[in-house]
Motif scaffolding. Structure first.
Motif, short mmCIF file in Angstrom:
data_model
loop_
_atom_site.label_atom_id
_atom_site.label_comp_id
_atom_site.label_asym_id
_atom_site.label_seq_id
_atom_site.Cartn_x
_atom_site.Cartn_y
_atom_site.Cartn_z
N UNK A 1 0.85 -1.20 0.00
CA UNK A 1 0.00 0.00 0.00
C UNK A 1 0.88 1.25 0.00
N UNK A 2 0.59 2.23 -0.86
CA UNK A 2 1.30 3.50 -0.77
C UNK A 2 0.74 4.31 0.39
N UNK A 3 1.65 4.84 1.23
CA UNK A 3 1.24 5.59 2.41
C UNK A 3 2.08 6.87 2.49
N UNK A 4 1.39 8.00 2.72
CA UNK A 4 2.08 9.27 2.93
C UNK A 4 2.14 9.54 4.42
N UNK A 5 3.36 9.65 4.96
CA UNK A 5 3.54 9.88 6.39
C UNK A 5 4.38 11.14 6.56
N UNK A 6 3.72 12.27 6.79
CA UNK A 6 4.43 13.53 6.84
C UNK A 6 5.01 13.85 5.47
#
Length: 422
Positions: A358-363
């Motif tokens: 899964x692509x995840x944006x964290x900050x």
């Protein structure tokens, strides 16, 4: 890259003479047609020196008296293309260039004397060793100063070191040094330390190259910049399979376009990397559409972990591809990567097909997360991340990527419609 032409300089003296001619104002009628570049060098009242270079295939012609090819005039043209391309006018070649092109197309392949070829290799190895000696002094200086102090001096010194390595016909180490310059403040300490370690490992391996097994030595030479001739590859047996085009990376270095194409065999489950170059708008020899399949024999470059290959006679696959299976998690992927790196420490790119991430944006971080919750960052400067978010809708997806030991570069995504560019 254009550097591969500079690496063909017969010796350091000729290359230095080419640098002096590069700065000369005596050049006239400088031009190119997408395949050849040419120019006339004024010698004061006499007939000018007529010099031409076929960029992609590395053919050289010059009317000067030098017995070496490329000569200083040829190398000056290459340096003009690399450093001051605006001086070259795109257009039709003059009559003398057309004559050179005609002769080049019909010239028989030269039969090289074995002793002469061995002498040229020995001279090149001597030049490369001198460049490696200088690199070792630079790395020892880093060890004394510390990584933080060295990087605080900026990227200019590393770029200068990369240029000197290129002049010493060491494009592989030069690329790693440029990576140090590009990492700068954005790279992690681990990435910087690993790149420095790779370079020092190369230096120590070069010192004992004659003691290495033949396949290991071939991989070392490939990393350094000495590649197997295509004629020798074609004499090797081919690996027949049904090959799927999983991803393509293209770009430009020094005005020379490059392309990496990744194939995967249906039966062998092996990857093959095809590397092509083309100058200007000149097309690549073969089209490799994403998700297309081809049947035929692939020939790998020699090595203990062969990856780069040539595919000389591809035929349309004509049937569905049934060999696409990937890693269920990063743990399995990293385990295989470590084993591959233990076999061949000079892997630039490691191909991976991931079944569920899964692509995840964290900050500010852009990550790929597997089913077990482990995460790996994507490549710095990757522009397709928000497209991945849109395609996934927050859920898992299957994708193909390149891995460099720290980060992933997604190249394609498997959707209901098939493989699409990531």
């Amino acid at each position: 890259m254009i550097d591969h032409l500079i690496q063909l300089a017969p010796d350091a003296k000729t290359l230095e003479a080419g640098r002096r001619l590069f700065y000369s104002r005596r050049w006239r009628l400088l031009g190119g047609d997408g395949e050849w570049i040419w120019g006339e060098f004024d010698v004061g009242g006499k007939r000018p020196v007529e010099s031409a270079v076929q960029v992609v295939r590395g053919r050289f012609s010059c009317s000067c008296r030098s017995r070496s090819r490329p000569c200083a005039h040829n190398l000056a043209l290459v340096l003009l293309l690399k450093n001051n391309p605006d001086r070259l006018t795109v257009g039709q070649p003059p009559e003398w260039v057309r004559s050179v092109q005609y002769q080049a197309e019909r010239a028989p392949k030269p039969v090289k004397d074995a002793a002469q070829a061995e002498d040229r290799l020995a001279a090149r190895l001597e030049l490369m060793t001198a460049g490696i000696d200088e690199l070792e002094l630079r790395l020892l200086d880093v060890a004394r100063r510390g990584i933080a102090d060295t990087l605080g001096q900026g990227s200019e010194s590393w770029l200068a070191m990369a240029t000197r390595l290129t002049d010493a016909k060491l494009p592989g180490p030069a690329g790693r040094v440029r990576r140090l310059a590009s990492l700068g403040a954005e790279g992690t300490e681990g990435e910087i330390a690993r790149t420095l370690g790779d370079l020092y490992l190369f230096i120590r391996s070069w010192r004992i190259r004659e003691e290495l097994p033949e396949e290991r030595r071939a991989e070392l030479y490939q990393f350094a910049g000495i590649t197997t001739r295509k004629e020798e590859l074609l004499a090797q047996p081919a690996r027949d399979d049904h090959w799927l085009v999983l991803g393509t990376v293209s770009g430009t270095e020094d005005r020379l376009r490059y392309r990496r194409v990744w194939l995967r065999g249906e039966q062998s489950r092996r990857y093959a990397l095809l590397l092509d170059y083309a100058f200007g708008e000149f097309p690549f020899e073969q089209s490799w559409p994403l998700s297309a399949s081809f049947s035929g024999g692939v020939r790998y470059y020699p090595g203990s972990y062969p990856q780069r290959a040539v595919f000389t006679d591809p035929r349309p696959g004509g049937r569905p591809y049934d060999g696409l299976k990937g890693y269920p998690s990063f743990e399995e992927m990293l385990g295989n990567y470590r084993r591959a790196l233990g076999t061949n420490p000079w892997l630039y790119y490691y191909p991976v097909y991931l079944e569920s991430v899964r692509p995840v944006k964290s900050g500010e971080d852009m990550l790929l997360v597997d089913v077990r919750g482990s995460a790996l960052p994507v490549m710095l400067g990757y522009e397709g991340f928000y497209r991945l978010l849109a395609v996934s809708g927050g859920g898992p997806l299957s994708l193909f990527a390149e891995f460099d030991g720290y980060r992933l570069r997604p190249l394609s995504v498997l959707t209901a419609l098939g493989l699409t560019e990531a």
